[in-house]
Scaffold this active site. Structure first.
Site, PDB file in Angstrom:
ATOM      1  N   SER A  20       0.837  -1.192   0.000  1.00 31.27           N
ATOM      2  CA  SER A  20       0.000   0.000   0.000  1.00 31.27           C
ATOM      3  C   SER A  20       0.882   1.256   0.000  1.00 31.27           C
ATOM      4  O   SER A  20       1.703   1.436  -0.895  1.00 31.27           O
ATOM      5  CB  SER A  20      -0.959  -0.047   1.185  1.00 31.27           C
ATOM      6  OG  SER A  20      -1.911   0.988   1.128  1.00 31.27           O
TER       7      SER A  20
ATOM      8  N   GLU B 110      -9.165  -3.672  -5.326  1.00 30.29           N
ATOM      9  CA  GLU B 110      -8.463  -2.640  -4.567  1.00 30.29           C
ATOM     10  C   GLU B 110      -9.384  -1.511  -4.108  1.00 30.29           C
ATOM     11  O   GLU B 110      -9.161  -0.890  -3.076  1.00 30.29           O
ATOM     12  CB  GLU B 110      -7.332  -2.051  -5.411  1.00 30.29           C
ATOM     13  CG  GLU B 110      -6.161  -2.979  -5.650  1.00 30.29           C
ATOM     14  CD  GLU B 110      -5.256  -3.125  -4.449  1.00 30.29           C
ATOM     15  OE1 GLU B 110      -5.538  -2.505  -3.409  1.00 30.29           O
ATOM     16  OE2 GLU B 110      -4.253  -3.859  -4.550  1.00 30.29           O
TER      17      GLU B 110
ATOM     18  N   HIS C  68      -8.201  -4.514  -0.855  1.00 26.37           N
ATOM     19  CA  HIS C  68      -6.904  -3.941  -0.535  1.00 26.37           C
ATOM     20  C   HIS C  68      -6.384  -4.531   0.775  1.00 26.37           C
ATOM     21  O   HIS C  68      -7.117  -4.637   1.762  1.00 26.37           O
ATOM     22  CB  HIS C  68      -7.055  -2.429  -0.396  1.00 26.37           C
ATOM     23  CG  HIS C  68      -5.787  -1.693  -0.154  1.00 26.37           C
ATOM     24  ND1 HIS C  68      -4.827  -1.521  -1.128  1.00 26.37           N
ATOM     25  CD2 HIS C  68      -5.307  -1.068   0.952  1.00 26.37           C
ATOM     26  CE1 HIS C  68      -3.820  -0.830  -0.633  1.00 26.37           C
ATOM     27  NE2 HIS C  68      -4.082  -0.542   0.632  1.00 26.37           N
TER      28      HIS C  68
END
Length: 548
Positions: free
Chosen positions: A234, A360, A470
């Site tokens: 991330s 995501e 995510h």
């Protein structure tokens, strides 16, 4: 193309064994840095040394300044607990209670965790190393950069011992390092004043300082400073990518490989684009009347500054991934917009792996559940993400991301997970804008010039309304998972395949093969990176013309 399970492949793929053998543990592990001694802790297989300062505390007049090297170490230090995390931004989740679930909360806690305790005195790092490793052992090193939306996170959330133990099991032992870095406004303050002072992107500068520490000291722990791989997820993966494009692509010998989970050079603008956020902080801290507002912010009481930061829009605010505090081109660390640097060839010429999760955008679409029709969606996109885009571009974007919920994210779930009429559509848009398009753009520009591999994680697709969301791929690497084995191979060989080639093909624009992580009896397969080709191509161009 289907691949055998990891269990069937492990002997072949990971069969190469090093000559390393861990000797019995004797006493408390201790290492000497300069004239200082750091006493760690051991479980008999792994030694760990926690909370070692790698720069002076960025407090007082060092607040909002570049990291400053430590003085030489002296004395005896306990290194058995993590150092404090850097100041965290408050997390506010404007999510209706009727759609929350333990599964959603689990994903949120995995992706964005407030790490406590917190303090401005936070620039510390941690080292895990196999018992028996010592100066001259020359084990390869992996340097972990945590995620958290550039607002939250810390090293204490991640147990590097899991990775090191697995590396020993595979006969490919490594040294693991993790570092804190400044987040939120403390690390990513925007504004013309910041640009003029040359103090932009301090969080990235902190990471770079930690890399320099590794070069100076990691040999003492048995690591090889010439074989350092930087790795993140991330915001951590975006950080890795930005470390690759800074300094004209010159790594300064600080690292020789990169591994990115959900992060590539992102379409962000100039640091002055965030002037309104700087001005708001100045106003809320009582610095508006100062002749030097940046110095006033340095001198502001911590609690006053922290409260003002907490009041700023966070990652779960309506603006979502158009973050308040994030890396921006500052004319110094980032000499230009990151994607422009890629186009200019300002990229470290090192092997890298980059990949994303399939869904995501779902986690970040939770903050726009009040957008329930196309008129509101058009206004949301225009206002938050591309305010200068012509209406024709917005119309084309919406045609490429249609209202048909079966084409939205979580992808491949049909009419399920329709939290609102526009939720799956927004999730698809956000995921492609910040993650999938940035990854594909990076690979299309670099795969012919250096060794690259890519992946997509499609696991946990049915675990919640968020799908393969995510951060779900963290479970593949910090839990018992095949991703950790590929990582360890890469750290050792600069190739996720390790000594046996062909399992995970290099990425090229012709075949564009992705290692694909799946649930079920066949956990690994190869798929093509051709999904939503027209839509992602358009959104890439739109983002280049309209950086966030």
């Amino acid at each position: 193309m289907l691949l055998p399970s990891l269990a069937q492949l492990s002997v072949l793929v990971f069969g190469v064994r090093s000559s390393y053998a861990a000797p019995p543990t004797a006493g408390i592990p201790a290492i000497t840095l300069d004239q200082g001694t750091f006493q760690g802790v051991t479980d008999g297989l792994i030694n760990k040394f926690l909370g070692i300062p790698f720069a002076k505390p960025p407090m007082g007049d060092l607040r909002f300044r570049l990291p400053v090297s430590n003085d030489p170490y002296t004395g005896v230090h306990s290194a058995i607990t993590f150092g404090a995390s850097c100041p965290q931004q408050a997390l506010n989740l404007p999510i209706p209670g009727d759609i929350t679930s333990s599964a959603i909360n689990s994903v949120i806690n995995t992706a964005l965790t407030i790490a406590t305790p917190e303090s401005e005195d936070c620039l510390t790092l941690n080292v895990w190393t196999p018992v028996g490793a010592r100066a001259g052992t020359k084990l390869p090193v992996v340097a972990w950069i945590f995620g958290g939306g550039f607002e939250n996170g810390g090293t204490s959330t991640y147990d590097g011992g899991v990775i090191v133990k697995r590396s020993i099991e595979l006969g490919q032992p490594i040294v693991y390092v993790s570092m804190n870095y400044r987040v939120s406004a403390f690390g990513f303050l925007p504004g013309k004043e910041v640009k003029a002072a040359g103090v932009g992107n301090l969080g990235l500068q902190d990471q770079r300082q930690a890399f320099r520490w590794i070069q100076k000291y990691i040999n003492v722990f048995g690591g090889d400073p010439t074989r350092v791989t930087i790795w993140g997820e991330s915001a951590g993966a975006i950080s890795v990518a930005l470390q690759m494009v800074t300094n004209g692509g010159d790594t300064e010998g600080l690292f020789h490989g990169a591994f990115m989970q959900s992060g590539s050079p992102i379409p962000v603008g100039d640091i002055t684009d965030g002037q309104n956020f700087y001005d708001a902080l100045v106003s809320e801290t009582g610095c508006a009347g100062s002749s030097d507002t940046l110095q006033c912010l340095r001198e502001a009481p911590f609690d006053t500054l922290k409260a003002a930061v907490d009041d700023s829009p966070g990652i779960f605010s309506f603006q979502s991934l158009a973050l308040t505090w994030l890396p921006r081109a500052d004319g110094n660390f980032l000499a230009d917009l990151p994607q422009q640097l890629v186009l200019k060839g300002s990229v470290a010429d090192i092997p890298f792996v980059t990949g994303d999760c399939d869904d995501e955008g779902t986690l970040f679409a939770l903050s726009s559940l009040n957008v329930t029709n196309e008129f509101a969606l058009r206004d949301y996109i225009t206002t938050v993400f591309v305010p200068d885009a012509p209406a024709s571009d917005i119309a084309q974007l919406l045609s490429l991301y249609p209202a048909d919920v079966t084409q939205g994210s979580p992808f491949g779930t049909g009419t399920l997970n329709v939290l609102t009429p526009e939720y799956k559509r927004i999730a698809a848009l956000l995921g492609d804008l910040v993650f999938q398009s940035a990854r594909r753009f990076f690979l299309q520009n670099r795969s012919s010039k250096q060794n690259t591999w890519s992946f997509i994680n499609k696991r946990l697709k049915t675990a919640s309304v968020l799908g393969s969301a995510h951060a779900t791929d963290l479970l593949n690497v910090y839990g018992p998972g095949d991703m950790s084995d590929f990582l360890i191979n890469f750290v050792n060989h600069l190739d996720p395949n390790g000594a046996i080639q062909g399992l995970w093909p290099k990425y090229d624009t012709a075949s564009s093969q992705l290692m694909t992580f799946l649930d079920g009896p066949v956990p690994l397969t190869l798929t093509s990176d051709k999904f939503r080709e027209d839509a992602i191509s358009f959104i890439t161009t739109l983002a280049l013309d309209n950086p966030i």
